[in-house]
Enzyme design. Structure first.
Site, PDB file in Angstrom:
ATOM      1  N   ASP A 119      51.107  40.428  45.080  1.00  0.00           N
ATOM      2  CA  ASP A 119      50.606  40.060  43.758  1.00  0.00           C
ATOM      3  C   ASP A 119      51.220  38.731  43.321  1.00  0.00           C
ATOM      4  OD1 ASP A 119      49.925  40.485  40.782  1.00  0.00           O
ATOM      5  OD2 ASP A 119      49.147  42.314  41.682  1.00  0.00           O
ATOM      6  N   HIS A 173      51.626  39.795  35.902  1.00  0.00           N
ATOM      7  CA  HIS A 173      50.716  40.795  36.451  1.00  0.00           C
ATOM      8  C   HIS A 173      51.388  41.656  37.510  1.00  0.00           C
ATOM      9  CE1 HIS A 173      47.308  42.271  38.955  1.00  0.00           C
ATOM     10  NE2 HIS A 173      46.707  42.379  37.787  1.00  0.00           N
ATOM     11  N   ASN A 189      36.290  44.379  37.557  1.00  0.00           N
ATOM     12  CA  ASN A 189      36.139  44.640  36.125  1.00  0.00           C
ATOM     13  C   ASN A 189      34.926  43.991  35.471  1.00  0.00           C
ATOM     14  OD1 ASN A 189      38.683  45.911  36.291  1.00  0.00           O
ATOM     15  ND2 ASN A 189      39.714  43.969  35.921  1.00  0.00           N
ATOM     16  N   SER A 196      43.029  46.738  38.050  1.00  0.00           N
ATOM     17  CA  SER A 196      44.328  46.337  38.579  1.00  0.00           C
ATOM     18  C   SER A 196      45.406  47.326  38.168  1.00  0.00           C
ATOM     19  CB  SER A 196      44.719  44.946  38.070  1.00  0.00           C
ATOM     20  OG  SER A 196      44.201  43.936  38.885  1.00  0.00           O
TER      21      SER A 196
END
Length: 456
Positions: free
Chosen positions: A205, A238, A330, A392
């Site tokens: 990530d 994130h 999304n 996520s």
């Protein structure tokens, strides 16, 4: 490394960050901050199990308008002369750099060949890892570069440098504390196992906050694939949020409760401060994680354009018996998202606190299971906490479950773990296979019970 070289993998669940209206999270100026909302459970042994979650002593959750930031980024991509747009349909788009190409050679070419390529394309070599190279031309388009390289018999594949954009999510304010844990039977599952230090989980990530008080003790040696060093610190937030869902220090009286108690987290940084990363770096990060002992890999990232360099890394992980989990996307679309849609990868959709499909969650035949993904509180960068929505956030719930399954039964193959997760999921509306939920919402207790008795 230069961000503009980066094959912009954007975090699929990077949505708007929420602030809490509930007092233990967001206290008005002058209010006293108290440690509240501890959850008490009892194990089979009868010993009380105190899970003291959501107890951030600094008492404040961030509010960041990520929707505005994402809109600005997409607008820039759509209007940049150096970026090309792919219209998959009227709604869903992908982007790639106009003058760059990713090339995988069958064998590492000699320097004289590289020099000839650079002369022919009027360009430069920007990056390389093993047999994969990134070339940039001063005058040729991506299509022209692809035609030039693909005719070479020493080339395995050549493809544009695709850019993955973020998926915006419209959220309401934070409404409850870690509703996601009881929604998937987390506490009941803890009566079977809380994890194992021998089973490692890689978070590929934006990196992880290495000094976060709720994460630091759970981290093992990581990797920064962008800068090629061992400093995968998170300057975006994130990755820290994803890692916290999996492994925030549980029962320590601070912050959040992670789903696993003991499994080490391998932080792998493949995306920069702006949330973008390149296929070259993501592939490099996945391979590094596999080679350094990852048993499970979480990929909360993706786009609608498949690419060979990423798929080859996914194949490598699966060949090495690693479980790979990825967010479905999304955009409330059935357009297939990658890497979630690659064979063998567990694609994860999102549900809300009522078990209903999140309005933003993608759907389709590549969705395998669903998990909580609306207003999920977790750790964030700079020692903070935040609530985010998106697939996520749903994916790491499944990743944590995979880690627990391998903890209770380390002999299971990666395909066994996938089968247990899908077959133990709780169907929605008695529909075993759904484009919105896959096989259903994950059920930790049922999955761990199944894993504990399999092949014994």
């Amino acid at each position: 490394m230069r961000n503009r070289l980066i094959f912009g993998i954007f975090t699929l669940g990077l949505g708007i960050i929420l602030f809490a209206t509930m007092r233990p999270f967001f206290l008005d100026k002058g209010e006293q901050r108290n440690n509240l909302n501890s959850i008490t459970r009892t194990e089979n042994t009868g010993r009380p199990l105190q899970v003291q979650n959501v107890q951030h002593r600094n008492g404040k959750i961030q509010r960041i308008n990520m929707i505005k930031t994402n809109h600005q980024l997409v607008h820039r991509l759509n209007n940049s002369p150096s970026i090309k747009v792919i219209n998959h349909n009227k709604k869903d788009k992908s982007h790639y750099y106009e003058n760059e190409i990713v090339v995988n050679f069958k064998t590492i070419p000699p320097q004289e060949k590289i020099d000839q390529y650079l002369k022919d394309i009027d360009g430069s070599l920007r990056e390389k890892h093993e047999t994969v190279y990134i070339f940039k031309s001063n005058s040729k388009t991506a299509n022209e570069l692809e035609k030039y390289f693909i005719r070479n018999q020493t080339v395995e594949y050549a493809e544009p440098h695709y850019i993955f954009v973020p998926n915006d999510v419209n959220d309401t304010y934070y409404q409850s504390y870690q509703w996601n844990l009881p929604a998937i039977g987390t506490e009941q599952g803890w009566n079977l196992t809380r994890g194992s230090k021998k089973i490692k989980i890689a978070v590929v990530d934006t990196g992880v906050d290495l000094d976060h008080p709720d994460l630091a003790r759970r981290l093992t040696t990581g990797y920064n694939a962008i800068d090629d060093n061992n400093n995968p610190d998170d300057n975006n937030g994130h990755g820290s949020h994803v890692a916290g869902i999996i492994a925030a220090d549980t029962n320590n009286g601070v912050g959040m409760a992670g789903i696993t108690w003991y499994n080490p987290i391998i932080p792998v940084k493949v995306m920069g401060a702006d949330g973008t990363g390149g296929s070259f770096y993501v592939s490099k990060g996945i391979r590094w994680a596999v080679d350094h002992g990852a048993d499970v890999i979480n990929l909360s990232l993706g786009n609608y354009q498949s690419c060979d360099v990423l798929e080859s890394a996914i194949d490598y992980a699966q060949e090495k018996n690693v479980v790979v989990i990825s967010a479905a996307g999304n955009d409330n679309t059935s357009q297939r998202s990658y890497p979630a849609a690659y064979p063998g990868v567990l694609g994860v959709a999102a549900v809300d606190w009522d078990g209903k499909r999140a309005e933003f969650s993608n759907f389709g035949d590549y969705v395998d299971v669903a998990a909580p993904g609306v207003e999920i509180p977790s750790t964030f960068s700079n020692g903070e906490y935040a609530a985010l929505s998106g697939t996520s956030m749903a994916a790491p719930h499944v990743t944590a479950l995979a880690g627990l399954i391998r903890s209770i039964n380390p002999k299971l193959k990666n395909t066994d773990v996938v089968k247990i997760i899908t077959s133990s999921a709780r169907p929605v509306n008695q529909n075993r296979q759904s484009p919105y939920y896959g096989n259903g919402i994950i059920n930790n207790a049922a999955a761990l019970q199944m894993a504990a008795t399999k092949n014994k």
